[in-house]
Motif scaffolding. Structure first.
Motif, PDB file in Angstrom:
ATOM      1  N   ASP A   1     -34.561   6.938  40.782  1.00  0.00           N
ATOM      2  CA  ASP A   1     -33.755   8.119  41.106  1.00  0.00           C
ATOM      3  C   ASP A   1     -32.304   7.943  40.636  1.00  0.00           C
ATOM      4  O   ASP A   1     -31.373   8.321  41.334  1.00  0.00           O
ATOM      5  N   HIS A   2     -32.147   7.372  39.450  1.00  0.00           N
ATOM      6  CA  HIS A   2     -30.787   7.135  38.959  1.00  0.00           C
ATOM      7  C   HIS A   2     -30.515   7.809  37.619  1.00  0.00           C
ATOM      8  O   HIS A   2     -29.461   8.388  37.426  1.00  0.00           O
ATOM      9  N   LEU A   3     -31.449   7.726  36.704  1.00  0.00           N
ATOM     10  CA  LEU A   3     -31.239   8.265  35.362  1.00  0.00           C
ATOM     11  C   LEU A   3     -32.476   9.053  34.944  1.00  0.00           C
ATOM     12  O   LEU A   3     -33.602   8.574  35.084  1.00  0.00           O
ATOM     13  N   TYR A   4     -32.227  10.271  34.470  1.00  0.00           N
ATOM     14  CA  TYR A   4     -33.312  11.161  34.060  1.00  0.00           C
ATOM     15  C   TYR A   4     -33.063  11.675  32.652  1.00  0.00           C
ATOM     16  O   TYR A   4     -31.955  12.105  32.348  1.00  0.00           O
ATOM     17  N   ALA A   5     -34.106  11.677  31.839  1.00  0.00           N
ATOM     18  CA  ALA A   5     -34.096  12.431  30.590  1.00  0.00           C
ATOM     19  C   ALA A   5     -34.779  13.744  30.922  1.00  0.00           C
ATOM     20  O   ALA A   5     -35.879  13.745  31.477  1.00  0.00           O
ATOM     21  N   ALA A   6     -34.145  14.850  30.604  1.00  0.00           N
ATOM     22  CA  ALA A   6     -34.694  16.150  30.974  1.00  0.00           C
ATOM     23  C   ALA A   6     -34.804  17.058  29.749  1.00  0.00           C
ATOM     24  O   ALA A   6     -33.957  17.927  29.538  1.00  0.00           O
ATOM     25  N   PRO A   7     -35.851  16.863  28.929  1.00  0.00           N
ATOM     26  CA  PRO A   7     -36.097  17.793  27.828  1.00  0.00           C
ATOM     27  C   PRO A   7     -36.809  19.032  28.386  1.00  0.00           C
ATOM     28  O   PRO A   7     -38.019  19.178  28.261  1.00  0.00           O
ATOM     29  N   LEU A   8     -36.053  19.875  29.033  1.00  0.00           N
ATOM     30  CA  LEU A   8     -36.633  20.960  29.826  1.00  0.00           C
ATOM     31  C   LEU A   8     -37.112  22.151  29.004  1.00  0.00           C
ATOM     32  O   LEU A   8     -37.805  23.017  29.521  1.00  0.00           O
ATOM     33  N   TRP A   9     -36.732  22.206  27.747  1.00  0.00           N
ATOM     34  CA  TRP A   9     -37.172  23.289  26.863  1.00  0.00           C
ATOM     35  C   TRP A   9     -37.766  22.677  25.599  1.00  0.00           C
ATOM     36  O   TRP A   9     -37.251  22.847  24.501  1.00  0.00           O
ATOM     37  N   PRO A  10     -38.884  21.934  25.742  1.00  0.00           N
ATOM     38  CA  PRO A  10     -39.418  21.193  24.601  1.00  0.00           C
ATOM     39  C   PRO A  10     -40.018  22.116  23.544  1.00  0.00           C
ATOM     40  O   PRO A  10     -40.516  23.191  23.835  1.00  0.00           O
ATOM     41  N   MET A  11     -39.946  21.638  22.306  1.00  0.00           N
ATOM     42  CA  MET A  11     -40.480  22.397  21.185  1.00  0.00           C
ATOM     43  C   MET A  11     -41.648  21.666  20.527  1.00  0.00           C
ATOM     44  O   MET A  11     -42.630  22.277  20.173  1.00  0.00           O
TER      45      MET A  11
ATOM     46  N   ALA B   1     -35.374   4.753  33.007  1.00  0.00           N
ATOM     47  CA  ALA B   1     -35.121   6.149  33.377  1.00  0.00           C
ATOM     48  C   ALA B   1     -36.437   6.854  33.688  1.00  0.00           C
ATOM     49  O   ALA B   1     -37.518   6.386  33.334  1.00  0.00           O
ATOM     50  N   CYS B   2     -36.315   7.993  34.328  1.00  0.00           N
ATOM     51  CA  CYS B   2     -37.444   8.885  34.558  1.00  0.00           C
ATOM     52  C   CYS B   2     -37.337  10.039  33.574  1.00  0.00           C
ATOM     53  O   CYS B   2     -36.280  10.271  32.988  1.00  0.00           O
ATOM     54  N   MET B   3     -38.424  10.785  33.429  1.00  0.00           N
ATOM     55  CA  MET B   3     -38.393  11.976  32.584  1.00  0.00           C
ATOM     56  C   MET B   3     -38.751  13.175  33.439  1.00  0.00           C
ATOM     57  O   MET B   3     -39.651  13.095  34.272  1.00  0.00           O
ATOM     58  N   ALA B   4     -38.026  14.259  33.234  1.00  0.00           N
ATOM     59  CA  ALA B   4     -38.331  15.527  33.896  1.00  0.00           C
ATOM     60  C   ALA B   4     -38.739  16.519  32.820  1.00  0.00           C
ATOM     61  O   ALA B   4     -38.021  16.708  31.843  1.00  0.00           O
ATOM     62  N   VAL B   5     -39.906  17.124  33.000  1.00  0.00           N
ATOM     63  CA  VAL B   5     -40.428  18.071  32.022  1.00  0.00           C
ATOM     64  C   VAL B   5     -40.971  19.302  32.739  1.00  0.00           C
ATOM     65  O   VAL B   5     -41.373  19.225  33.897  1.00  0.00           O
ATOM     66  N   PRO B   6     -41.001  20.435  32.039  1.00  0.00           N
ATOM     67  CA  PRO B   6     -41.576  21.635  32.654  1.00  0.00           C
ATOM     68  C   PRO B   6     -43.099  21.556  32.655  1.00  0.00           C
ATOM     69  O   PRO B   6     -43.699  20.871  31.832  1.00  0.00           O
TER      70      PRO B   6
ATOM     71  N   GLY C   1     -41.051  22.477  37.198  1.00  0.00           N
ATOM     72  CA  GLY C   1     -41.274  23.876  37.568  1.00  0.00           C
ATOM     73  C   GLY C   1     -40.255  24.724  36.824  1.00  0.00           C
ATOM     74  O   GLY C   1     -40.065  24.571  35.625  1.00  0.00           O
ATOM     75  N   ASP C   2     -39.556  25.582  37.529  1.00  0.00           N
ATOM     76  CA  ASP C   2     -38.493  26.372  36.919  1.00  0.00           C
ATOM     77  C   ASP C   2     -37.346  25.441  36.524  1.00  0.00           C
ATOM     78  O   ASP C   2     -36.764  24.763  37.379  1.00  0.00           O
ATOM     79  N   GLN C   3     -37.017  25.419  35.232  1.00  0.00           N
ATOM     80  CA  GLN C   3     -36.065  24.436  34.720  1.00  0.00           C
ATOM     81  C   GLN C   3     -34.667  24.581  35.330  1.00  0.00           C
ATOM     82  O   GLN C   3     -34.036  23.600  35.723  1.00  0.00           O
ATOM     83  N   VAL C   4     -34.158  25.809  35.394  1.00  0.00           N
ATOM     84  CA  VAL C   4     -32.806  26.031  35.913  1.00  0.00           C
ATOM     85  C   VAL C   4     -32.758  25.724  37.416  1.00  0.00           C
ATOM     86  O   VAL C   4     -31.808  25.111  37.898  1.00  0.00           O
ATOM     87  N   ALA C   5     -33.788  26.118  38.139  1.00  0.00           N
ATOM     88  CA  ALA C   5     -33.835  25.826  39.575  1.00  0.00           C
ATOM     89  C   ALA C   5     -33.887  24.313  39.817  1.00  0.00           C
ATOM     90  O   ALA C   5     -33.261  23.804  40.759  1.00  0.00           O
TER      91      ALA C   5
END
Length: 171
Positions: free
Chosen positions: A25-35, A52-57, A82-86
């Motif tokens: 719970d310290h470092l996250y990669a968040a490619p929330l709009w992947p292509m 690190a952890c990864m956050a994805v939709p 889930g909802d990326q902005v939320a």
């Protein structure tokens, strides 16, 4: 001057963590709009390398993309946004620092980015369109990766890897 000594795989393995890290719970990669799916697996390997952890939709193709590109022999720490902005708003409310990898008027250079001292999310946008404006409203800082060539951006895996290593204090 002597030639560099190559370290054998057995020696490298003995110095590495034997099992995957739990969520720090310290470092996250968040490619929330992947292509491109292949970039997600590559970035997931970087997440493992830096702790690190990864956050994805939760898009239909993302689990398969993570599995296909992930060459790790153990599970990695993946959070589903889930909802990326939320999700970003919830992380910010929890006190996380949100850093967008994006070209803005206020972006700082990657070389000037300090290591993460509090829980930090590195937000990566769509490779063509970047981070959406509604998400940029939630960021604390923006960082740019200087480029001298003719390209406009790096792919998500490369950009995310550079930023994660810097935030992890490994560069």
């Amino acid at each position: 001057m002597s030639a560099p000594r190559l370290r054998p795989r057995k020696e490298l393995r003995s110095q590495r963590r034997r099992r995957s890290h739990t969520c720090w719970d310290h470092l996250y990669a968040a490619p929330l709009w992947p292509m491109h799916g292949v970039n997600l697996g590559t970035l997931l390997r970087t997440c493992d390398a830096v702790g690190a952890c990864m956050a994805v939709p939760r898009l239909p193709w993302v689990p398969e993309a993570l599995n296909r590109g992930n060459t790790l022999r153990r599970p990695a720490c993946v959070h589903w946004s889930g909802d990326q902005v939320a999700w970003l708003a919830a992380m910010r409310e929890r006190g996380a620092r949100i850093v967008a990898v994006e070209l803005t008027d206020e972006s700082s250079r990657l070389a000037d980015l300090p290591a993460a001292r509090v829980p930090t999310v590195a937000v990566l946008g769509h490779e063509r369109d970047g981070v959406p404006p509604e998400a940029l409203d939630l960021v604390d800082d923006a960082v740019e990766i200087p480029m001298v060539g003719g390209g406009h951006s790096l792919n998500v895996a490369v950009a995310g890897s550079l930023v994660l290593y810097k935030l992890a204090g490994l560069l």
